[in-house]
Design a protein around this motif. Structure first.
Motif, PDB file in Angstrom:
ATOM      1  N   ARG A 236      49.757  80.384   2.855  1.00 47.25           N
ATOM      2  CA  ARG A 236      50.412  81.646   2.523  1.00 47.25           C
ATOM      3  C   ARG A 236      50.867  82.369   3.786  1.00 47.25           C
ATOM      4  N   GLY A 237      51.619  83.465   3.590  1.00 46.75           N
ATOM      5  CA  GLY A 237      52.142  84.241   4.706  1.00 46.75           C
ATOM      6  C   GLY A 237      53.579  83.879   4.989  1.00 46.75           C
ATOM      7  N   SER A 238      54.079  84.338   6.138  1.00 45.63           N
ATOM      8  CA  SER A 238      55.438  83.997   6.535  1.00 45.63           C
ATOM      9  C   SER A 238      55.527  82.507   6.820  1.00 45.63           C
ATOM     10  N   PHE A 239      56.765  81.999   6.899  1.00 47.30           N
ATOM     11  CA  PHE A 239      56.918  80.577   7.189  1.00 47.30           C
ATOM     12  C   PHE A 239      56.265  80.225   8.520  1.00 47.30           C
ATOM     13  N   ALA A 240      56.497  81.027   9.544  1.00 48.21           N
ATOM     14  CA  ALA A 240      55.940  80.739  10.873  1.00 48.21           C
ATOM     15  C   ALA A 240      54.418  80.705  10.822  1.00 48.21           C
ATOM     16  N   GLU A 241      53.808  81.661  10.114  1.00 48.93           N
ATOM     17  CA  GLU A 241      52.348  81.718  10.016  1.00 48.93           C
ATOM     18  C   GLU A 241      51.804  80.530   9.237  1.00 48.93           C
ATOM     19  N   ALA A 242      52.428  80.252   8.080  1.00 48.07           N
ATOM     20  CA  ALA A 242      51.949  79.167   7.222  1.00 48.07           C
ATOM     21  C   ALA A 242      52.099  77.817   7.916  1.00 48.07           C
ATOM     22  N   LEU A 247      49.792  73.092  10.840  1.00 51.12           N
ATOM     23  CA  LEU A 247      49.747  72.187  11.988  1.00 51.12           C
ATOM     24  C   LEU A 247      48.352  72.127  12.596  1.00 51.12           C
ATOM     25  N   HIS A 248      47.700  73.267  12.707  1.00 54.37           N
ATOM     26  CA  HIS A 248      46.376  73.304  13.325  1.00 54.37           C
ATOM     27  C   HIS A 248      45.293  72.772  12.383  1.00 54.37           C
ATOM     28  N   THR A 249      45.484  72.971  11.078  1.00 50.30           N
ATOM     29  CA  THR A 249      44.538  72.428  10.111  1.00 50.30           C
ATOM     30  C   THR A 249      44.564  70.908  10.125  1.00 50.30           C
ATOM     31  N   GLU A 250      45.761  70.340  10.280  1.00 49.01           N
ATOM     32  CA  GLU A 250      45.935  68.888  10.255  1.00 49.01           C
ATOM     33  C   GLU A 250      45.798  68.249  11.640  1.00 49.01           C
ATOM     34  N   PHE A 252      47.667  68.711  14.403  1.00 50.25           N
ATOM     35  CA  PHE A 252      48.948  68.308  14.968  1.00 50.25           C
ATOM     36  C   PHE A 252      49.343  69.161  16.173  1.00 50.25           C
ATOM     37  N   GLU A 253      48.356  69.686  16.896  1.00 53.95           N
ATOM     38  CA  GLU A 253      48.667  70.545  18.050  1.00 53.95           C
ATOM     39  C   GLU A 253      49.534  69.832  19.080  1.00 53.95           C
ATOM     40  N   MET A 254      49.331  68.534  19.276  1.00 51.60           N
ATOM     41  CA  MET A 254      50.102  67.792  20.265  1.00 51.60           C
ATOM     42  C   MET A 254      51.574  67.668  19.875  1.00 51.60           C
ATOM     43  N   ARG A 255      51.869  67.858  18.599  1.00 46.19           N
ATOM     44  CA  ARG A 255      53.248  67.732  18.123  1.00 46.19           C
ATOM     45  C   ARG A 255      53.838  69.070  17.673  1.00 46.19           C
ATOM     46  N   GLU A 256      53.159  70.152  18.022  1.00 43.45           N
ATOM     47  CA  GLU A 256      53.666  71.488  17.693  1.00 43.45           C
ATOM     48  C   GLU A 256      54.783  71.863  18.668  1.00 43.45           C
ATOM     49  N   GLN A 257      55.898  72.364  18.129  1.00 42.42           N
ATOM     50  CA  GLN A 257      57.041  72.737  18.951  1.00 42.42           C
ATOM     51  C   GLN A 257      57.067  74.255  19.170  1.00 42.42           C
ATOM     52  N   THR A 258      57.594  74.675  20.325  1.00 39.12           N
ATOM     53  CA  THR A 258      57.618  76.101  20.649  1.00 39.12           C
ATOM     54  C   THR A 258      58.852  76.799  20.107  1.00 39.12           C
ATOM     55  N   ASP A 259      59.860  76.050  19.704  1.00 35.06           N
ATOM     56  CA  ASP A 259      61.076  76.655  19.156  1.00 35.06           C
ATOM     57  C   ASP A 259      61.167  76.333  17.660  1.00 35.06           C
ATOM     58  N   ARG A 260      62.298  76.627  17.072  1.00 37.62           N
ATOM     59  CA  ARG A 260      62.504  76.418  15.641  1.00 37.62           C
ATOM     60  C   ARG A 260      62.851  74.943  15.374  1.00 37.62           C
ATOM     61  N   THR A 264      59.566  64.848  13.648  1.00 36.79           N
ATOM     62  CA  THR A 264      59.939  64.100  12.445  1.00 36.79           C
ATOM     63  C   THR A 264      58.779  63.315  11.852  1.00 36.79           C
ATOM     64  N   ARG A 265      57.788  62.926  12.680  1.00 31.16           N
ATOM     65  CA  ARG A 265      56.624  62.228  12.128  1.00 31.16           C
ATOM     66  C   ARG A 265      55.736  63.202  11.367  1.00 31.16           C
ATOM     67  N   VAL A 266      55.654  64.446  11.838  1.00 30.47           N
ATOM     68  CA  VAL A 266      54.935  65.479  11.099  1.00 30.47           C
ATOM     69  C   VAL A 266      55.654  65.773   9.792  1.00 30.47           C
ATOM     70  N   LEU A 267      56.984  65.815   9.844  1.00 32.40           N
ATOM     71  CA  LEU A 267      57.778  66.071   8.648  1.00 32.40           C
ATOM     72  C   LEU A 267      57.526  64.982   7.606  1.00 32.40           C
TER      73      LEU A 267
END
Length: 273
Positions: A236-242, A247-250, A252-260, A264-267
């Motif tokens: 829940r929450g905004s898209f950025a928050e959710a 990402l952190h629950t799963e 995926f910190e190593m594949r987290e991007q700083t921009d928008r 694709t593997r996370v997708l």
């Protein structure tokens, strides 16, 4: 009752070993490696002191051949030992004691040593050597392909039980705090090499950073699709928050991007859930 391959990649500055055996938890006994120093596989009636002692000698400046000579000459049980070594510069050596059970032997080549005992025949070692020499890509993948090729050529005459992959490089461990870039073990499994390959793919997904070609911009349509999926999964929450929470629950910190954008593997992983 084991076959292994130790190797070095000059480009990656990485050292590694892959091993399979009809033996429980082979990864706890055979592989030893230290970044910038070398890699050792000790097997047959394994003398596990070969690992730390051999690496210490390499660190002191001795070559793979010199280390092998000193280790075996000092060991009264050397007739039953088997060992493969690659040193800091990529020089290799392999040893098979005359007491090792047939088929037993090894091949040392440029940046690798392959060896095995209680094998169906010598084709296992030959195929490991051939595949390592002719395969390109990351060291870990070359080692895994060589191991699989060895099994396909005959492998351990008693069957399969466990397998392991260890690759070290400076700062390669989680968070950059140690050299254990890849340390994966399958301790008891009907198809341990196949399972090791599966776990390796998970390792690349969770613990290796995104490649440039794996990054995709998030446009409005993709954001809407992602938000629907996140809501379906309970975020829940905004898209950025959710999305960040997901990402952190799963892990995926190593594949987290700083921009928008999104990896694709996370997708693909998210779409499959």
């Amino acid at each position: 009752m084991t076959y292994s391959i130790v190797g070095y990649c000059e480009k990656e500055q990485a050292w590694g070993v892959a091993v399979q055996s009809k033996f429980l938890a082979v990864g706890s006994a055979v592989p030893f490696a230290k970044a910038g120093v070398g890699v050792i596989a000790t097997q047959s009636f394994a003398n596990t002191t070969y690992g730390p002692e051999g690496l210490r000698m390499i660190e002191e400046g001795k070559s793979a051949d010199e280390v092998l000579k000193r280790l075996t000459e000092a060991d009264e049980g050397r007739a039953d030992r088997q060992v493969g070594i690659v040193d800091a510069s990529g020089k290799s050596a392999t040893f098979t004691g005359e007491g090792c059970n047939d088929w037993a032997g090894g091949i040392a080549g440029k940046h690798f040593a392959a060896q095995g005992n209680i094998l169906v025949d010598g084709n296992t070692v030959k195929e490991m050597a051939r595949v390592f020499e002719t395969t390109e890509g990351p060291l870990a993948e070359r080692l895994l392909r060589a191991l699989a090729a060895g099994q396909a050529a005959g492998g351990d005459s008693r069957g399969m039980q466990s397998a392991a992959l260890l690759v070290v490089k400076e700062g390669g461990g989680y968070g950059g705090f140690n050299d254990r870039y890849i340390d994966l073990r399958v301790d008891d499994h009907a198809s341990p090499i196949q399972e090791l390959e599966r776990i390796y793919q998970l390792h690349t997904l969770y613990l290796q950073p995104s490649k440039p070609e794996e990054i995709k911009p998030i446009d409005d349509a993709l954001e809407s699709e992602l938000m629907d999926k996140l809501l379906e999964l309970g975020y829940r929450g905004s898209f950025a928050e959710a999305f960040r929470t997901y990402l952190h629950t799963e892990n995926f910190e190593m594949r987290e991007q700083t921009d928008r954008s999104i990896d694709t593997r996370v997708l693909a992983y998210l779409r499959a859930q």
